[in-house]
Scaffold this motif. Structure first.
Motif, PDB file in Angstrom:
ATOM      1  N   ARG A  47     -27.274 -67.402  97.095  1.00 24.12           N
ATOM      2  CA  ARG A  47     -27.087 -68.831  96.810  1.00 24.12           C
ATOM      3  C   ARG A  47     -27.292 -69.119  95.329  1.00 24.12           C
ATOM      4  O   ARG A  47     -26.542 -69.889  94.718  1.00 24.12           O
ATOM      5  N   ALA A  48     -28.319 -68.495  94.740  1.00 24.83           N
ATOM      6  CA  ALA A  48     -28.591 -68.712  93.320  1.00 24.83           C
ATOM      7  C   ALA A  48     -27.454 -68.183  92.457  1.00 24.83           C
ATOM      8  O   ALA A  48     -27.076 -68.808  91.461  1.00 24.83           O
ATOM      9  N   ASP A  71     -24.745 -70.735  92.560  1.00 20.82           N
ATOM     10  CA  ASP A  71     -25.055 -71.916  91.755  1.00 20.82           C
ATOM     11  C   ASP A  71     -24.832 -71.639  90.265  1.00 20.82           C
ATOM     12  O   ASP A  71     -24.260 -72.464  89.537  1.00 20.82           O
ATOM     13  N   ARG A 129     -21.030 -71.331  89.453  1.00 19.99           N
ATOM     14  CA  ARG A 129     -20.359 -72.631  89.365  1.00 19.99           C
ATOM     15  C   ARG A 129     -20.742 -73.361  88.081  1.00 19.99           C
ATOM     16  O   ARG A 129     -19.900 -73.969  87.415  1.00 19.99           O
ATOM     17  N   GLU A 130     -22.028 -73.284  87.721  1.00 21.66           N
ATOM     18  CA  GLU A 130     -22.495 -73.982  86.524  1.00 21.66           C
ATOM     19  C   GLU A 130     -21.884 -73.390  85.256  1.00 21.66           C
ATOM     20  O   GLU A 130     -21.543 -74.119  84.315  1.00 21.66           O
ATOM     21  N   ASN A 151     -36.834 -72.558  91.705  1.00 19.97           N
ATOM     22  CA  ASN A 151     -36.755 -73.028  93.092  1.00 19.97           C
ATOM     23  C   ASN A 151     -38.002 -72.635  93.877  1.00 19.97           C
ATOM     24  O   ASN A 151     -38.510 -73.415  94.694  1.00 19.97           O
TER      25      ASN A 151
END
Length: 222
Positions: free
Chosen positions: A152-153, A156, A159-160, A214
């Motif tokens: 998941r990281a 993220d 995408r960033e 996180n």
């Protein structure tokens, strides 16, 4: 049957310590820890309109993320606790064996004492097996959970930073050919899924930063 044979028959392997060690170490097993410098990956393609590709060193991320480090500490404490429990159980069994050696088979208490020893040995064996099964189950659950967090990281960060594809970098230092056989060497080469990357294509540091942030937020909210 002679007492010495009875006692030898009742010897059990140190399953608990084996399981405890597995609990502390097997759960941390990740792909081979790669070297840090310029090993494999796909080069990022910064040109407008092209597919932008990055890499992530999953093994490094897994081993360096704060959650893993703290988990290792907890597992080591658990390993020591289980080791102490097994040591106490084995000391109790040794006391029973010593007591039994001082009794003749026709002694009124002999049958009762040897039954106690049988029960204690069976309980130790059963306890060790349960610990091992629990360790293996925890290992699988933990590995899956941590990998899902890493995945998941990575998504993220991709995408960033505008990446279309992130490839897992499984590189590492080339093994000493004098210490591996042909099949092992071929296996290492076959695992190299990317052969070149620029430093800027590696998102591992960004992924680690996000994972640790996180994790800190999750701990603070509890």
């Amino acid at each position: 049957m002679k007492l010495a044979n009875l006692l030898r028959r009742r010897h059990v392997r140190p399953l608990a310590l084996f399981a405890a060690a597995a609990l502390a170490t097997a759960v941390m097993a990740a792909p081979r820890t790669p070297g840090t410098g310029g090993s494999a990956a796909a080069a990022a393609a910064p040109a407008s309109g092209s597919t932008r590709i990055g890499v992530a060193n999953v093994s490094r991320i897994f081993n360096e993320m704060q959650e893993t480090k703290e988990l290792k500490e907890k597992l080591e404490a658990r390993r020591q606790e289980l080791g102490t429990q097994e040591k106490d159980k084995r000391a109790n069994i040794k006391d029973m064996e010593d007591k039994l050696r001082n009794l003749k088979p026709d002694h009124p208490q002999y049958k009762e004492e040897i039954e106690k020893l049988d029960k204690a040995m069976a309980e130790l064996d059963s306890w060790g097996k349960v610990i091992r099964l629990e360790a293996e189950r925890d290992q699988k659950l933990t590995m899956r959970t941590l990998f899902e967090k890493i995945k998941r990281a990575v998504g993220d960060v991709a995408r960033e930073q505008g990446y279309d594809l992130i490839i897992a970098d499984q590189g590492g230092e080339f093994p000493n050919i004098e210490q591996v056989n042909f099949d092992q060497l071929r296996g290492y080469i076959n695992q190299q899924n990317v052969l070149y990357s620029t430093k800027g294509a590696d998102v591992s540091d960004a992924v680690l930063t996000l994972l640790d942030a996180n994790y800190a937020k999750g701990k603070a909210s509890k």
